[in-house]
Design a protein around this motif. Sequence first.
Motif: not given
Length: 338
Positions: A241-251, A319-326, A328-330
Motif C-alpha cells: 500500500g502506497l501513500h505520500g512520497s514513494c520515491l526511489g526504493a519506495g516505488i 488500483e487507487v483508493v482514498h487514503p482512508s481506505r488504503l 482496508a483495501r489492501c
Amino acid sequence: MPVVEVDARLLAAGPAAVDAVLADHLGAPAVVVVTDVGAVTTEQWALLSEVPLLVAAAVPPDGPDAPRPDVLLADDLSVEALCAQVDRVPLAATAAALLLRTSPADRWVGLVRESTTYSMLQAGPEFRAWLDGRRGARPGPDAAPRVRVVRHDGLTEIILTRGGRHNALDRRLRDELDAALRDSAAQTGPIMVLGEGPSFCSGGDLDEFGSSPDPVAAHLVRLGRSLATRFARLADRLVVGLHGSCLGAGIELAAFARHVVAADDARVGLPELGLGLVPGAGGTVSLPARIGRQRTLRLLLAGDTLSAPTALGWGLVDEVVHPSRLRARCLEIAESLP
C-alpha cells in the motif's frame, strides 16, 4: 549536449557508415536522434542497439509495438527538452539508458548489473559533485525500531515505522525489513507492506549516501542484503500500500509485488539521476516489467513525480483508493489470495 542525426539511408549503408558518423562522439555523452524512423528496418535498429549513446526517435502511429529507441520523442518531449534533461547529469543519464537497453530477462543478472552500474557511478564526478554539496554534520544515532510485524489470521502485516523521516531507507530499516521478509517467507499466507506517517517510503536516506568504505564493498552489501530479491521472491503473496512520497526504493521495491494499491495522495518518482546515480533498489528490473524501459527512462530523466492516477494509467500501480481506505483495501486483497 551534442546531437547526432542518423536516418534509414545511413543505417542501410551498414556498420562502417554508422561508425564513421559517430566516431567523433564516442567516449563522451551525446544524443543520437533517428530521423525518417518509419523507414528503419528491424535489422537497422539492431545496429543502434550497440551504440554506447542515448538513442531517441519519434515513432509514427503505425510504428512497431516495441520501438527500439531508448527514449520516445513526442509532443511533450522535444529533442531540445531531452537534451536539457540529459545535460543535468550526462554520464548517469547515458549509463541509465544503456543499462535499461540491455536489461536481461533473468532477474538476478539484472540486479547485479544495476548494482554494478550504481557502484561505478558512485565513484564518478557527478555523484561526487552532489555529495560535496551536502557535506556537513550527520544526524546522531536513532535507536527507534524501524519495522513492526503483526501476524493475525494467517496473514502477516509489515509496517515501516520510521514515519518521522518519511520511512527513508537507512541501513537499520533495510536490515529490519530484510529480516521481516525473511521470517515471513518461512510462514504461509499473504503479506501486506504498509508505512506509517506521511509517506510509504521516500527512498534511500540521503544522510547515509557516500558513507560506505568504497563502492565495491557497497556493491557486495547491496546484493547480500537485496530487498529487491526478497520482494521478487514473495511477489505472489505481497500486497503493498502506497501513500505520500514513494520515491526511489519506495516505488522500486513495491513494483515487484503482484498487487500494488496507491492512495490518491501518492506521488511516485525516481530521483536518482539528480544525484548522479541510477536506481539501486531494483528499479531497472521492477519498473520495466510494469511500464517498459522507455517510460522508466522517461521517469528517470524527468526527475519529477507521477500522481497516483497517472501511475495507474501507466500500470505502475494496480488500483487507487482514498487514503482512508488504503489499509482496508489492501487487507481485502490479501484475504482473497490463496
